[in-house]
Design a protein around this motif. Sequence first.
Motif, PDB file in Angstrom:
ATOM      1  N   LEU A  65      -5.661   2.831 -11.504  1.00  0.00           N
ATOM      2  CA  LEU A  65      -4.652   1.766 -11.513  1.00  0.00           C
ATOM      3  C   LEU A  65      -3.276   2.411 -11.674  1.00  0.00           C
ATOM      4  O   LEU A  65      -2.942   2.906 -12.749  1.00  0.00           O
ATOM      5  CB  LEU A  65      -4.906   0.796 -12.660  1.00  0.00           C
ATOM      6  CG  LEU A  65      -6.204   0.013 -12.530  1.00  0.00           C
ATOM      7  CD1 LEU A  65      -6.675  -0.468 -13.886  1.00  0.00           C
ATOM      8  CD2 LEU A  65      -6.007  -1.143 -11.570  1.00  0.00           C
ATOM      9  N   TYR A  66      -2.497   2.399 -10.607  1.00  0.00           N
ATOM     10  CA  TYR A  66      -1.155   2.975 -10.642  1.00  0.00           C
ATOM     11  C   TYR A  66      -0.133   1.915 -11.029  1.00  0.00           C
ATOM     12  O   TYR A  66      -0.125   0.824 -10.461  1.00  0.00           O
ATOM     13  CB  TYR A  66      -0.762   3.534  -9.273  1.00  0.00           C
ATOM     14  CG  TYR A  66      -1.534   4.748  -8.841  1.00  0.00           C
ATOM     15  CD1 TYR A  66      -1.479   5.930  -9.566  1.00  0.00           C
ATOM     16  CD2 TYR A  66      -2.301   4.729  -7.680  1.00  0.00           C
ATOM     17  CE1 TYR A  66      -2.173   7.048  -9.148  1.00  0.00           C
ATOM     18  CE2 TYR A  66      -2.998   5.840  -7.264  1.00  0.00           C
ATOM     19  CZ  TYR A  66      -2.924   7.000  -7.997  1.00  0.00           C
ATOM     20  OH  TYR A  66      -3.616   8.106  -7.583  1.00  0.00           O
TER      21      TYR A  66
ATOM     22  N   TRP B 190       1.187   5.763  -0.259  1.00  0.00           N
ATOM     23  CA  TRP B 190       0.341   4.838   0.499  1.00  0.00           C
ATOM     24  C   TRP B 190       0.681   3.382   0.159  1.00  0.00           C
ATOM     25  O   TRP B 190       0.769   2.533   1.040  1.00  0.00           O
ATOM     26  CB  TRP B 190      -1.137   5.112   0.234  1.00  0.00           C
ATOM     27  CG  TRP B 190      -2.010   4.128   0.948  1.00  0.00           C
ATOM     28  CD1 TRP B 190      -2.690   3.080   0.408  1.00  0.00           C
ATOM     29  CD2 TRP B 190      -2.239   4.063   2.352  1.00  0.00           C
ATOM     30  NE1 TRP B 190      -3.345   2.373   1.374  1.00  0.00           N
ATOM     31  CE2 TRP B 190      -3.078   2.961   2.597  1.00  0.00           C
ATOM     32  CE3 TRP B 190      -1.818   4.829   3.434  1.00  0.00           C
ATOM     33  CZ2 TRP B 190      -3.510   2.608   3.865  1.00  0.00           C
ATOM     34  CZ3 TRP B 190      -2.258   4.476   4.705  1.00  0.00           C
ATOM     35  CH2 TRP B 190      -3.084   3.378   4.907  1.00  0.00           C
ATOM     36  N   ASP B 191       0.866   3.089  -1.138  1.00  0.00           N
ATOM     37  CA  ASP B 191       1.203   1.726  -1.546  1.00  0.00           C
ATOM     38  C   ASP B 191       2.519   1.280  -0.922  1.00  0.00           C
ATOM     39  O   ASP B 191       2.665   0.125  -0.532  1.00  0.00           O
ATOM     40  CB  ASP B 191       1.290   1.617  -3.073  1.00  0.00           C
ATOM     41  CG  ASP B 191      -0.054   1.815  -3.746  1.00  0.00           C
ATOM     42  OD1 ASP B 191      -1.069   1.352  -3.199  1.00  0.00           O
ATOM     43  OD2 ASP B 191      -0.078   2.449  -4.815  1.00  0.00           O
ATOM     44  N   GLN B 192       3.471   2.197  -0.814  1.00  0.00           N
ATOM     45  CA  GLN B 192       4.742   1.860  -0.170  1.00  0.00           C
ATOM     46  C   GLN B 192       4.515   1.531   1.301  1.00  0.00           C
ATOM     47  O   GLN B 192       5.135   0.610   1.831  1.00  0.00           O
ATOM     48  CB  GLN B 192       5.734   3.011  -0.312  1.00  0.00           C
ATOM     49  CG  GLN B 192       6.223   3.183  -1.734  1.00  0.00           C
ATOM     50  CD  GLN B 192       7.176   4.348  -1.889  1.00  0.00           C
ATOM     51  OE1 GLN B 192       7.848   4.741  -0.943  1.00  0.00           O
ATOM     52  NE2 GLN B 192       7.234   4.902  -3.083  1.00  0.00           N
ATOM     53  N   HIS B 193       3.609   2.251   1.947  1.00  0.00           N
ATOM     54  CA  HIS B 193       3.268   1.959   3.341  1.00  0.00           C
ATOM     55  C   HIS B 193       2.679   0.551   3.464  1.00  0.00           C
ATOM     56  O   HIS B 193       3.040  -0.203   4.365  1.00  0.00           O
ATOM     57  CB  HIS B 193       2.272   3.000   3.863  1.00  0.00           C
ATOM     58  CG  HIS B 193       1.617   2.634   5.145  1.00  0.00           C
ATOM     59  ND1 HIS B 193       2.266   2.711   6.358  1.00  0.00           N
ATOM     60  CD2 HIS B 193       0.371   2.163   5.418  1.00  0.00           C
ATOM     61  CE1 HIS B 193       1.450   2.298   7.324  1.00  0.00           C
ATOM     62  NE2 HIS B 193       0.297   1.966   6.773  1.00  0.00           N
TER      63      HIS B 193
ATOM     64  N   ALA C 268       3.316  -5.313 -11.243  1.00  0.00           N
ATOM     65  CA  ALA C 268       2.114  -5.034 -10.454  1.00  0.00           C
ATOM     66  C   ALA C 268       1.495  -3.682 -10.792  1.00  0.00           C
ATOM     67  O   ALA C 268       2.190  -2.709 -11.061  1.00  0.00           O
ATOM     68  CB  ALA C 268       2.448  -5.086  -8.964  1.00  0.00           C
ATOM     69  N   LEU C 269       0.164  -3.666 -10.767  1.00  0.00           N
ATOM     70  CA  LEU C 269      -0.613  -2.438 -10.792  1.00  0.00           C
ATOM     71  C   LEU C 269      -1.324  -2.338  -9.448  1.00  0.00           C
ATOM     72  O   LEU C 269      -1.721  -3.356  -8.867  1.00  0.00           O
ATOM     73  CB  LEU C 269      -1.658  -2.459 -11.911  1.00  0.00           C
ATOM     74  CG  LEU C 269      -1.154  -2.406 -13.340  1.00  0.00           C
ATOM     75  CD1 LEU C 269      -2.319  -2.538 -14.325  1.00  0.00           C
ATOM     76  CD2 LEU C 269      -0.388  -1.123 -13.610  1.00  0.00           C
TER      77      LEU C 269
ATOM     78  N   ARG D  75      -2.841  -5.445  -7.346  1.00  0.00           N
ATOM     79  CA  ARG D  75      -2.804  -5.391  -5.887  1.00  0.00           C
ATOM     80  C   ARG D  75      -3.742  -4.288  -5.414  1.00  0.00           C
ATOM     81  O   ARG D  75      -3.888  -3.259  -6.062  1.00  0.00           O
ATOM     82  CB  ARG D  75      -1.389  -5.094  -5.394  1.00  0.00           C
ATOM     83  CG  ARG D  75      -0.433  -6.238  -5.651  1.00  0.00           C
ATOM     84  CD  ARG D  75       0.935  -5.905  -5.137  1.00  0.00           C
ATOM     85  NE  ARG D  75       1.790  -7.084  -5.243  1.00  0.00           N
ATOM     86  CZ  ARG D  75       3.086  -7.048  -5.049  1.00  0.00           C
ATOM     87  NH1 ARG D  75       3.705  -5.920  -4.753  1.00  0.00           N
ATOM     88  NH2 ARG D  75       3.793  -8.158  -5.151  1.00  0.00           N
ATOM     89  N   LEU D  76      -4.347  -4.516  -4.267  1.00  0.00           N
ATOM     90  CA  LEU D  76      -5.194  -3.499  -3.658  1.00  0.00           C
ATOM     91  C   LEU D  76      -5.202  -3.712  -2.161  1.00  0.00           C
ATOM     92  O   LEU D  76      -4.803  -4.772  -1.665  1.00  0.00           O
ATOM     93  CB  LEU D  76      -6.611  -3.556  -4.231  1.00  0.00           C
ATOM     94  CG  LEU D  76      -7.418  -4.833  -3.990  1.00  0.00           C
ATOM     95  CD1 LEU D  76      -8.236  -4.741  -2.706  1.00  0.00           C
ATOM     96  CD2 LEU D  76      -8.331  -5.091  -5.167  1.00  0.00           C
TER      97      LEU D  76
END
Length: 177
Positions: free
Chosen positions: A72-73, A79-82, A92-93, A126-127
């Motif tokens: 959990l970041y 990648w999440d920014q993408h 958010a995590l 979020r995932l």
Amino acid sequence: MKTYKIRKAEEIDAATIIDLLKEVASWLRNNDINQWGFLLEGGEDGEITEAVINGDTYVACHDDEIIATVTLYSQKSEWDQHVWGTEDDPEALYLHRLAVRPQYMKNGIGKEILNWVDENLKNTIRLDCVAHNPKLCAYYERNGYSLIGTTADGHSKFQKLHEEGSTNESNDITVTK
């Protein structure tokens, strides 16, 4: 009845977590699920180890065996920014690499980990997952995540909003099934 404990991973756990993720990636490949193949070649070994060292990774243990993991970041990875864009959401995590050893699959451990995340962390979760895996997308929907979009390159974006009143001060829990 099985009992397992969810706890923050420790640096000594990193190699075991990498092996667990490669075991799951191999299981996926052997079951004709086109996902996580890059893990088999060590594609994220450094990132996985860094997430453990930074305290972003959790494990579920049965006796002394690590049987599952999740990361959990609190900050968006590249990648999440993408997937989610560059605008920050401090609430958010970002959930990554939820995995259960194949011999422990079908026992509800993944669901229990998702419930633990929901009950213990005061964040929106979020995932993303590949949109071409309908079973996985349905799994997240059954566990309370809402599909909020799909990226141009075929990744489903799921989110679960935090519900007030669901907190637990401990990072460790014991689940008895």
